[in-house]
Each structure stands twice: as structure tokens, then as C-alpha cells.
Design a protein around this motif. Structure first.
Motif, PDB file in Angstrom:
ATOM      1  N   GLU A  33      59.900  46.231  45.471  1.00 17.02           N
ATOM      2  CA  GLU A  33      60.323  45.828  46.811  1.00 17.02           C
ATOM      3  C   GLU A  33      59.298  44.894  47.451  1.00 17.02           C
ATOM      4  N   LEU A  34      58.020  45.155  47.198  1.00 13.61           N
ATOM      5  CA  LEU A  34      56.979  44.279  47.744  1.00 13.61           C
ATOM      6  C   LEU A  34      57.048  42.897  47.093  1.00 13.61           C
ATOM      7  N   PHE A  35      57.266  42.846  45.784  1.00 14.82           N
ATOM      8  CA  PHE A  35      57.407  41.558  45.102  1.00 14.82           C
ATOM      9  C   PHE A  35      58.574  40.757  45.670  1.00 14.82           C
ATOM     10  N   ALA A  36      59.615  41.439  46.105  1.00 15.59           N
ATOM     11  CA  ALA A  36      60.795  40.748  46.636  1.00 15.59           C
ATOM     12  C   ALA A  36      60.465  39.969  47.915  1.00 15.59           C
ATOM     13  N   TYR A  37      59.424  40.398  48.628  1.00 16.78           N
ATOM     14  CA  TYR A  37      59.007  39.665  49.826  1.00 16.78           C
ATOM     15  C   TYR A  37      58.472  38.274  49.458  1.00 16.78           C
ATOM     16  N   GLY A  38      57.767  38.186  48.338  1.00 19.45           N
ATOM     17  CA  GLY A  38      57.170  36.915  47.931  1.00 19.45           C
ATOM     18  C   GLY A  38      55.875  36.617  48.662  1.00 19.45           C
ATOM     19  N   VAL A  39      55.934  36.599  49.984  1.00 18.14           N
ATOM     20  CA  VAL A  39      54.761  36.386  50.837  1.00 18.14           C
ATOM     21  C   VAL A  39      54.740  37.510  51.873  1.00 18.14           C
ATOM     22  N   VAL A  40      53.577  38.117  52.087  1.00 22.40           N
ATOM     23  CA  VAL A  40      53.479  39.224  53.042  1.00 22.40           C
ATOM     24  C   VAL A  40      52.342  38.982  54.025  1.00 22.40           C
ATOM     25  N   ASP A  41      52.500  39.538  55.210  1.00 27.09           N
ATOM     26  CA  ASP A  41      51.408  39.544  56.190  1.00 27.09           C
ATOM     27  C   ASP A  41      50.334  40.527  55.719  1.00 27.09           C
ATOM     28  N   ILE A  42      49.098  40.131  55.881  1.00 31.79           N
ATOM     29  CA  ILE A  42      47.975  40.970  55.442  1.00 31.79           C
ATOM     30  C   ILE A  42      46.882  40.958  56.492  1.00 31.79           C
ATOM     31  N   GLU A  43      45.896  41.821  56.290  1.00 30.24           N
ATOM     32  CA  GLU A  43      44.596  41.699  56.926  1.00 30.24           C
ATOM     33  C   GLU A  43      43.554  41.898  55.831  1.00 30.24           C
ATOM     34  N   PHE A  44      42.434  41.188  55.968  1.00 29.97           N
ATOM     35  CA  PHE A  44      41.413  41.254  54.921  1.00 29.97           C
ATOM     36  C   PHE A  44      40.029  41.258  55.536  1.00 29.97           C
ATOM     37  N   ARG A  45      39.065  41.717  54.736  1.00 28.69           N
ATOM     38  CA  ARG A  45      37.671  41.656  55.147  1.00 28.69           C
ATOM     39  C   ARG A  45      36.804  41.503  53.911  1.00 28.69           C
ATOM     40  N   ARG A  46      35.630  40.911  54.106  1.00 32.62           N
ATOM     41  CA  ARG A  46      34.648  40.783  53.029  1.00 32.62           C
ATOM     42  C   ARG A  46      33.999  42.132  52.794  1.00 32.62           C
ATOM     43  N   ASP A 103      46.011  32.854  52.764  1.00 30.63           N
ATOM     44  CA  ASP A 103      44.601  32.787  52.397  1.00 30.63           C
ATOM     45  C   ASP A 103      44.369  33.315  50.995  1.00 30.63           C
ATOM     46  N   PHE A 104      45.296  34.135  50.464  1.00 27.81           N
ATOM     47  CA  PHE A 104      45.124  34.740  49.146  1.00 27.81           C
ATOM     48  C   PHE A 104      46.359  34.517  48.283  1.00 27.81           C
ATOM     49  N   ILE A 105      46.121  34.141  47.042  1.00 30.91           N
ATOM     50  CA  ILE A 105      47.153  34.167  46.007  1.00 30.91           C
ATOM     51  C   ILE A 105      46.659  35.152  44.959  1.00 30.91           C
ATOM     52  N   LEU A 106      47.252  36.336  44.955  1.00 29.84           N
ATOM     53  CA  LEU A 106      46.762  37.453  44.158  1.00 29.84           C
ATOM     54  C   LEU A 106      47.339  37.422  42.751  1.00 29.84           C
ATOM     55  N   SER A 107      46.582  37.989  41.804  1.00 33.77           N
ATOM     56  CA  SER A 107      47.163  38.249  40.498  1.00 33.77           C
ATOM     57  C   SER A 107      48.320  39.232  40.678  1.00 33.77           C
ATOM     58  N   THR A 108      49.230  39.221  39.728  1.00 34.28           N
ATOM     59  CA  THR A 108      50.377  40.135  39.811  1.00 34.28           C
ATOM     60  C   THR A 108      49.914  41.582  39.924  1.00 34.28           C
ATOM     61  N   ARG A 109      48.879  41.933  39.171  1.00 29.91           N
ATOM     62  CA  ARG A 109      48.371  43.303  39.207  1.00 29.91           C
ATOM     63  C   ARG A 109      47.825  43.656  40.580  1.00 29.91           C
ATOM     64  N   ALA A 110      47.063  42.745  41.170  1.00 32.58           N
ATOM     65  CA  ALA A 110      46.476  43.019  42.478  1.00 32.58           C
ATOM     66  C   ALA A 110      47.551  43.141  43.552  1.00 32.58           C
ATOM     67  N   TYR A 111      48.542  42.270  43.502  1.00 31.34           N
ATOM     68  CA  TYR A 111      49.626  42.314  44.490  1.00 31.34           C
ATOM     69  C   TYR A 111      50.355  43.659  44.419  1.00 31.34           C
ATOM     70  N   ARG A 146      48.093  35.836  55.466  1.00 35.99           N
ATOM     71  CA  ARG A 146      49.235  36.075  54.595  1.00 35.99           C
ATOM     72  C   ARG A 146      48.771  35.974  53.151  1.00 35.99           C
ATOM     73  N   ALA A 147      49.500  36.617  52.264  1.00 40.71           N
ATOM     74  CA  ALA A 147      49.166  36.586  50.835  1.00 40.71           C
ATOM     75  C   ALA A 147      50.443  36.489  50.021  1.00 40.71           C
ATOM     76  N   THR A 148      50.325  35.847  48.864  1.00 44.66           N
ATOM     77  CA  THR A 148      51.400  35.805  47.886  1.00 44.66           C
ATOM     78  C   THR A 148      50.792  36.130  46.526  1.00 44.66           C
ATOM     79  N   TYR A 149      51.519  35.860  45.457  1.00 43.57           N
ATOM     80  CA  TYR A 149      51.015  36.170  44.117  1.00 43.57           C
ATOM     81  C   TYR A 149      51.448  35.086  43.143  1.00 43.57           C
ATOM     82  N   TYR A 150      50.747  35.019  42.025  1.00 41.93           N
ATOM     83  CA  TYR A 150      51.150  34.101  40.958  1.00 41.93           C
ATOM     84  C   TYR A 150      51.559  34.927  39.745  1.00 41.93           C
ATOM     85  N   GLY A 151      52.546  34.456  39.057  1.00 39.75           N
ATOM     86  CA  GLY A 151      53.023  35.179  37.889  1.00 39.75           C
ATOM     87  C   GLY A 151      52.188  34.878  36.657  1.00 39.75           C
TER      88      GLY A 151
END
Length: 236
Positions: A115-128, A96-104, A19-24
Motif C-alpha cells: 500500500e505504501l508503494f502504491a503512493y509512489g511519493v510520500v510526505d516524510i520528516e527526517f533528521r541527521r 529530498d530522498f529517493i530510497l532504495s526499495t528495501r528502505a522504502y 517528501r520521499a520516493t523510491y527507485y526500483g
């Protein structure tokens, strides 16, 4: 940032579900006070597509790592997601991730960011993924340094899928390598640094396994606080 229990890791091919969220932030960029110790570099590197991470922080060795993060809301999110650089530590609501506003926002399809910001936290998948820069690895003299008394450094534009595990300074008068200490995040330090030009070597873990990399005379004898010096090498 709130501390929360993290979810169990599950895998889809080479992706990890999380899951990922963002910081303002007022300007949508990163923060200059991130736990990796990058300063202003941590605000703007990778066009400010940066993130704080929790378990991927790895006591600081995860700083500078690059990841592809894509959210799992098909109607809102692009297939490719966003590529981010780790510049901070942070724990959110089972994230696992707290993204910058731009990245989110860049995970969203056109005109879907709000609409995505309204979720606050979203399910994600990630890889290196490998980091790629048009520069050699730079060695920056950290702002906490005091000339002739105390030297702290951090590495910028760390390419590949590498992690720096140890750093040493050559002590010419003793003909030996001195260990630097990981002060915090990606910052390494040493009291009473050698006089003259400073040669470093660092142990890196990457696609070639664990190797030592030499950066001869990388820091000049008249080094200045806040200046980044070209190492002449790059990681893979």
C-alpha cells in the motif's frame, strides 16, 4: 530521475518536513553506479537501506551521511521509520530522498508495504543521526586508479555525523602536503602519487567542529586497485 523544484524547508523540533520516493531495482538493494562513487559498498552498506539525496548531497560532502526518515501516513507507517545512508544523488517529485526499495518498504507497518508503494511519493520528516559501524574508517583505492600514475580513493564506514571537506597526501621528498582533488562524490584523486607507503590527512567537520585527522602510512607501497585499507582512526 526527473529534475523538479524542491519544497521550502520547514521544521518540527529537529526534524525537517519533506517528501520521499523510491527507485526500483531487481534485488531491492542500492546501485553500484551511485554518484558518491562507492561501487558495491553503495549497494549493500547498512543492509541496503540507502538513499539518493538532492540538497543534502552538498557536492559530494554529504555522501556517507546517515538520516532517520519516517513517513507521515500513520495508518501505513511505523513511528521510527528507517535509518538510511546517503550513497547517491537524485531529484524526484519535490523530494529530498529517493530510497532504495528495501528502505522504502521498511518505513511501512507489517503487511502495509504494498500500500505504501502504491503512493509512489510520500510526505516524510527526517533528521541527521550519527552513523555507527563496528569498523575503523577504511580507505579504498578506487577502481579508476593506475598504480604509480594515478591514485583515487574513497572513504568507507564514515561514522558519526561527519563530513570530509579536504584530503591531503604527505610528499616525503618535498616535505610538504599535497592537496587531493574531489573528483566526484566521495572520490578524491591525485596524479603521480608518492612512492612508498602513503600517509593521508583529511579535514572533517563533525561534532567536534572542523579538525584535521592523520592516517599515517595508511596505503601500503604496493597498493592494489579495489582494496580497502584500515585507517586506524574513526570519525565522531
Amino acid at each position: 530521475m526527473a529534475v523538479a523544484l524542491l519544497p521550502a524547508i520547514t521544521y518540527s523540533q529537529d526534524y525537517t518536513y519533506s517528501r520521499a520516493t523510491y527507485y526500483g531495482s531487481p534485488d531491492c538493494l542500492g546501485t553500484p553506479t551511485g554518484a558518491c562513487g562507492y561501487g558495491q559498498y553503495g549497494r549493500t552498506v547498512n543492509d541496503a537501506n540507502v538513499a539518493g539525496v538532492s540538497r543534502l548531497y552538498k557536492n559530494g560532502s554529504g555522501c556517507g551521511g546517515c538520516y532517520q526518515v519516517r513517513c507521515k501516513a500513520p495508518k501505513l507507517c511505523t513511528d521510527d521509520g528507517v535509518n538510511v545512508v546517503v550513497t547517491d544523488y537524485g531529484e524526484g517529485d519535490k523530494t529530498d530522498f529517493i530510497l532504495s526499495t528495501r528502505a522504502y518498504a521498511r518505513m511501512a507497518r507489517p503487511y502495509m508495504a504494498l500500500e505504501l508503494f502504491a503512493y509512489g511519493v510520500v510526505d516524510i520528516e527526517f533528521r541527521r543521526i550519527p552513523c555507527r559501524y563496528p569498523y575503523n574508517l577504511l580507505v579504498k583505492v578506487h577502481e579508476n586508479s593506475k598504480f604509480g600514475v594515478y591514485l583515487a580513493i574513497t572513504f568507507l564506514y564514515q561514522a558519526g555525523q561527519s563530513e570530509i571537506l579536504a584530503v591531503q597526501v604527505w610528499q616525503e621528498d618535498c616535505k610538504e602536503w599535497r592537496d587531493m582533488r574531489r573528483a566526484f562524490g566521495a572520490v578524491w584523486d591525485l596524479p603521480n602519487p608518492p612512492k612508498g607507503d602513503i600517509t593521508l590527512r583529511f579535514q572533517a567537520r563533525g561534532s567536534a567542529g572542523i579538525t584535521w585527522v592523520l592516517a599515517g602510512d595508511v596505503i601500503p607501497s604496493d597498493w592494489k586497485v579495489g582494496v580497502a585499507y584500515d585507517s586506524g582512526v574513526q570519525l565522531v
